[in-house]
Design a protein around this motif. Structure first.
Motif, PDB file in Angstrom:
ATOM      1  N   LEU A  52      65.482 -14.427 100.399  1.00 53.93           N
ATOM      2  CA  LEU A  52      64.261 -14.252 101.180  1.00 53.93           C
ATOM      3  C   LEU A  52      64.566 -13.483 102.463  1.00 53.93           C
ATOM      4  N   LYS A  53      65.709 -13.783 103.058  1.00 48.73           N
ATOM      5  CA  LYS A  53      66.132 -13.097 104.283  1.00 48.73           C
ATOM      6  C   LYS A  53      66.402 -11.615 104.014  1.00 48.73           C
ATOM      7  N   ARG A  54      67.137 -11.311 102.952  1.00 47.99           N
ATOM      8  CA  ARG A  54      67.473  -9.917 102.631  1.00 47.99           C
ATOM      9  C   ARG A  54      66.230  -9.118 102.238  1.00 47.99           C
ATOM     10  N   THR A  55      65.348  -9.763 101.473  1.00 45.31           N
ATOM     11  CA  THR A  55      64.120  -9.079 101.062  1.00 45.31           C
ATOM     12  C   THR A  55      63.234  -8.796 102.268  1.00 45.31           C
ATOM     13  N   ALA A  56      63.152  -9.763 103.194  1.00 41.77           N
ATOM     14  CA  ALA A  56      62.346  -9.570 104.402  1.00 41.77           C
ATOM     15  C   ALA A  56      62.867  -8.383 105.215  1.00 41.77           C
ATOM     16  N   ALA A  57      64.188  -8.235 105.289  1.00 39.43           N
ATOM     17  CA  ALA A  57      64.775  -7.108 106.031  1.00 39.43           C
ATOM     18  C   ALA A  57      64.423  -5.778 105.364  1.00 39.43           C
ATOM     19  N   PHE A  58      64.445  -5.756 104.026  1.00 40.20           N
ATOM     20  CA  PHE A  58      64.047  -4.545 103.293  1.00 40.20           C
ATOM     21  C   PHE A  58      62.577  -4.219 103.539  1.00 40.20           C
ATOM     22  N   LEU A  59      61.721  -5.226 103.433  1.00 41.78           N
ATOM     23  CA  LEU A  59      60.287  -5.001 103.606  1.00 41.78           C
ATOM     24  C   LEU A  59      59.953  -4.564 105.031  1.00 41.78           C
ATOM     25  N   LEU A 119      55.061  -7.904  91.992  1.00 38.47           N
ATOM     26  CA  LEU A 119      55.371  -8.409  93.340  1.00 38.47           C
ATOM     27  C   LEU A 119      56.461  -9.480  93.279  1.00 38.47           C
ATOM     28  N   GLU A 120      57.097  -9.583  92.113  1.00 35.75           N
ATOM     29  CA  GLU A 120      58.109 -10.613  91.843  1.00 35.75           C
ATOM     30  C   GLU A 120      57.601 -11.980  92.292  1.00 35.75           C
ATOM     31  N   ARG A 121      56.373 -12.260  91.816  1.00 37.18           N
ATOM     32  CA  ARG A 121      55.737 -13.567  92.015  1.00 37.18           C
ATOM     33  C   ARG A 121      55.683 -13.954  93.495  1.00 37.18           C
ATOM     34  N   GLY A 122      55.373 -12.975  94.318  1.00 38.39           N
ATOM     35  CA  GLY A 122      55.179 -13.237  95.742  1.00 38.39           C
ATOM     36  C   GLY A 122      56.334 -12.817  96.621  1.00 38.39           C
ATOM     37  N   LEU A 123      57.511 -12.614  96.038  1.00 38.08           N
ATOM     38  CA  LEU A 123      58.691 -12.256  96.823  1.00 38.08           C
ATOM     39  C   LEU A 123      58.460 -10.991  97.648  1.00 38.08           C
ATOM     40  N   LEU A 124      57.780 -10.002  97.043  1.00 40.61           N
ATOM     41  CA  LEU A 124      57.613  -8.698  97.685  1.00 40.61           C
ATOM     42  C   LEU A 124      56.307  -8.577  98.472  1.00 40.61           C
ATOM     43  N   SER A 125      55.670  -9.709  98.699  1.00 37.52           N
ATOM     44  CA  SER A 125      54.408  -9.678  99.444  1.00 37.52           C
ATOM     45  C   SER A 125      54.616  -9.606 100.951  1.00 37.52           C
ATOM     46  N   GLY A 126      55.834  -9.947 101.384  1.00 38.52           N
ATOM     47  CA  GLY A 126      56.107  -9.976 102.819  1.00 38.52           C
ATOM     48  C   GLY A 126      55.706 -11.277 103.471  1.00 38.52           C
ATOM     49  N   LYS A 127      55.199 -12.213 102.667  1.00 37.74           N
ATOM     50  CA  LYS A 127      54.704 -13.480 103.223  1.00 37.74           C
ATOM     51  C   LYS A 127      55.716 -14.613 103.108  1.00 37.74           C
ATOM     52  N   MET A 128      56.779 -14.396 102.325  1.00 42.73           N
ATOM     53  CA  MET A 128      57.774 -15.456 102.131  1.00 42.73           C
ATOM     54  C   MET A 128      58.939 -15.255 103.097  1.00 42.73           C
ATOM     55  N   GLN A 129      59.238 -16.278 103.845  1.00 43.98           N
ATOM     56  CA  GLN A 129      60.351 -16.253 104.779  1.00 43.98           C
ATOM     57  C   GLN A 129      61.327 -17.374 104.433  1.00 43.98           C
ATOM     58  N   PRO A 130      62.594 -17.287 104.903  1.00 40.67           N
ATOM     59  CA  PRO A 130      63.531 -18.391 104.646  1.00 40.67           C
ATOM     60  C   PRO A 130      62.930 -19.729 105.054  1.00 40.67           C
ATOM     61  N   GLN A 189      50.145  -4.073  98.737  1.00 39.59           N
ATOM     62  CA  GLN A 189      49.456  -2.883  98.231  1.00 39.59           C
ATOM     63  C   GLN A 189      50.421  -1.712  98.090  1.00 39.59           C
ATOM     64  N   LEU A 190      51.298  -1.562  99.058  1.00 39.51           N
ATOM     65  CA  LEU A 190      52.298  -0.489  98.997  1.00 39.51           C
ATOM     66  C   LEU A 190      53.213  -0.679  97.791  1.00 39.51           C
ATOM     67  N   VAL A 191      53.637  -1.937  97.579  1.00 42.11           N
ATOM     68  CA  VAL A 191      54.533  -2.244  96.454  1.00 42.11           C
ATOM     69  C   VAL A 191      53.830  -1.987  95.119  1.00 42.11           C
ATOM     70  N   LEU A 192      52.580  -2.402  94.992  1.00 43.15           N
ATOM     71  CA  LEU A 192      51.843  -2.176  93.744  1.00 43.15           C
ATOM     72  C   LEU A 192      51.692  -0.687  93.459  1.00 43.15           C
ATOM     73  N   ARG A 193      51.372   0.089  94.482  1.00 45.88           N
ATOM     74  CA  ARG A 193      51.204   1.533  94.269  1.00 45.88           C
ATOM     75  C   ARG A 193      52.528   2.171  93.865  1.00 45.88           C
ATOM     76  N   TRP A 194      53.612   1.780  94.523  1.00 45.00           N
ATOM     77  CA  TRP A 194      54.938   2.297  94.149  1.00 45.00           C
ATOM     78  C   TRP A 194      55.208   1.995  92.673  1.00 45.00           C
ATOM     79  N   THR A 195      54.860   0.794  92.247  1.00 44.29           N
ATOM     80  CA  THR A 195      55.141   0.356  90.869  1.00 44.29           C
ATOM     81  C   THR A 195      54.465   1.267  89.849  1.00 44.29           C
ATOM     82  N   VAL A 196      53.183   1.560  90.048  1.00 41.69           N
ATOM     83  CA  VAL A 196      52.458   2.353  89.048  1.00 41.69           C
ATOM     84  C   VAL A 196      52.761   3.842  89.159  1.00 41.69           C
ATOM     85  N   GLU A 197      53.568   4.229  90.141  1.00 44.57           N
ATOM     86  CA  GLU A 197      54.024   5.615  90.244  1.00 44.57           C
ATOM     87  C   GLU A 197      55.358   5.827  89.538  1.00 44.57           C
ATOM     88  N   GLN A 198      55.968   4.756  89.032  1.00 47.87           N
ATOM     89  CA  GLN A 198      57.269   4.893  88.379  1.00 47.87           C
ATOM     90  C   GLN A 198      57.112   5.399  86.946  1.00 47.87           C
TER      91      GLN A 198
END
Length: 332
Positions: free
Chosen positions: A253-260, A221-232, A276-285
Motif C-alpha cells: 500500500l505504501k509503495r503503490t501510494a508513492a507511485f500514484l 483498479l486491482e480491487r481498489g488498490l489503484l484508486s488512491g484511497k487505500m493507505q497503510p 479515472q486516469l487508471v481506467l483510461r490508461w487500461t483501455v488504451e493498452q
C-alpha cells in the motif's frame, strides 16, 4: 461513452462496463441492494450499457439485482454478460474453494462445465435476469473434468436456440481460447489486468491481436488498490476477500501510494480522479477492448463512467509507463 465491437462480431459494449461482482455482496462484506440497483441505473445514464455478472456472485443475488436495475430500460439497449461453470449447489468437477454465502452459511465452490450443468445454469440465469437471451455467455474458469469440446458444443447449441447471442471465456490461456474456438466462435477472453498485473501481455495479448478477438479486463483498479484511497493500515470489513492478498499488505500500500503520487498532478490537470486516469490508461493498452469497473453505489459508478472523458497522449502514457516500471511490489 465510447463503444467498441467485441471480436469480429456485431456486439458492441461500452468501453467502461459495469462489473457486478461487488454488487452481489459475496466476498465483499455484503451489499445494499438499493445502492447496487442505483449504481447500475446511474451508470446507464452515463452511457454504460453493458453489465457483467455471474450466478456465483451472491449465489444468484447479483443477477437478480441486475434484472431489477435494468427493468425500466429497453432490453435491446442493454448488453448482459454472464457466466457459467461455478457451482455452489453441486459437488462435481474441480473443487475450487470453501466460502460463505451472503447468509454466512458455509458453501463449497466447484468448477464444472458439463453439458447438463450448462443447460441448467443458462435456464437459471435467464430466469433470474428476467430475459430470454444473454448477449455474451462466458465460462467462468477452466476446469479439468470436462472436455472443452463438450463445453463449447453445448454453448453453440444455446446460440442456435437463441438463448445466447455470443460465446466468450474467462481466465483462459491463449491455447485454451484456440481450442474452444474450434467448437463455438469465441469473441473474447475476460481476464485480470491492471497496472500491477500485466502477465497476459506475454502470450494472450499477441494472440488476440492476431486472431481478431477481444480482452475484457477485470479488476483494472486491482480491487481498489489503484484508486488512491487505500493507505497503510487500511482495515477491511469482515468477509472481504482482499484482507489476505499480498497487494493490500501495508508495504505494498505504501509503495503503490508513492507511485500514484507521481500521477496526481496529471490527474489534477485533467480534472480527473486517479481511478479515472487508471481506467483510461487500461483501455488504451494493446488488445484491451473493455474495462470492467465495479461499483457499490451510484457515486462510484458515475465516477467510473466518466473515466472515458479522460484523454491521454502518447507522451502521457509513456510517462505513466516509466513511473510504473519503477514500482515493485513485495509478493511474500
Amino acid at each position: 461513452m465510447e463503444y467498441r465491437k467485441i471480436g469480429n462480431s456485431d456486439l458492441e459494449l461500452s468501453v467502461i462496463t459495469f462489473g457486478a461482482w461487488a454488487a452481489g455482496g459475496w466476498m465483499w462484506g455484503g451489499t445494499e441492494r438499493k445502492d447496487a440497483v442505483a449504481a447500475i441505473r446511474k451508470s446507464y445514464d452515463e452511457g454504460v450499457t453493458s453489465i457483467d455478472t455471474a450466478p456465483i456472485y451472491g449465489q444468484g443475488d447479483s443477477e437478480e439485482i441486475v434484472a431489477e436495475a435494468i427493468a425500466p430500460f429497453s432490453r435491446d439497449k442493454v448488453q448482459i454478460i454472464t457466466k457459467f461453470g461455478m457451482r455452489w449447489d453441486l459437488a462435481r468437477g474441480d473443487f475450487g474453494f470453501k466460502s460463505k454465502n451472503n447468509q454466512g452459511q458455509d458453501i463449497d465452490i466447484y468448477k464444472y462445465a458439463g453439458r447438463e450443468s450448462i443447460i441448467k445454469e443458462c435456464e437459471d440465469s435467464l430466469r433470474r435476469l428476467k430475459t430470454d437471451y444473454i448477449d455474451l455467455y462466458q465460462i467462468h474458469w477452466p476446469e479439468s473434468t470436462t472436455p472443452i469440446q463438450e463445453t463449447f458444443e453445448t454453448v453453440a447449441e444455446l446460440i442456435k436456440q437463441g438463448k445466447v447471442r455470443h460465446a466468450g471465456v474467462c481466465n483462459y490461456s491463449a491455447a485454451q481460447v484456440q481450442e474452444a474456438n474450434k467448437y463455438a466462435t469465441i469473441l473474447s477472453d475476460q481476464v485480470p489486468y491492471s497496472m500491477v498485473k500485466r502477465d497476459i501481455e506475454k502470450e494472450l495479448v499477441p494472440y488476440v491481436l492476431d486472431a481478431g478477438k477481444s480482452i475484457l479486463a477485470y479488476s483494472p483498479l486491482e480491487r481498489g488498490l489503484l484508486s488512491g484511497k487505500m493507505q497503510p493500515g487500511h482495515k477491511f470489513e469482515e468477509g472481504d476477500h482482499r484482507a489476505n492478498i499480498y497487494f493490500y499488505k501495508d508495504e505494498n500500500l505504501k509503495r503503490t501510494a508513492a507511485f500514484l503520487d507521481k500521477l496526481r498532478p496529471m490527474a489534477a490537470e485533467k480534472g480527473a480522479t486517479l481511478s479515472q486516469l487508471v481506467l483510461r490508461w487500461t483501455v488504451e493498452q494493446p488488445g484491451i477492448t473493455i474495462a470492467l469497473a465495479g461499483a457499490r453505489n451510484a457515486e462510484q459508478s458515475v465516477q467510473n463512467a466518466k473515466a472515458i472523458n479522460v484523454k491521454l497522449s502518447k507522451d502521457e502514457i509513456g510517462f505513466i509507463n516509466t513511473a510504473l516500471a519503477e514500482l515493485e511490489l513485495v509478493k511474500s
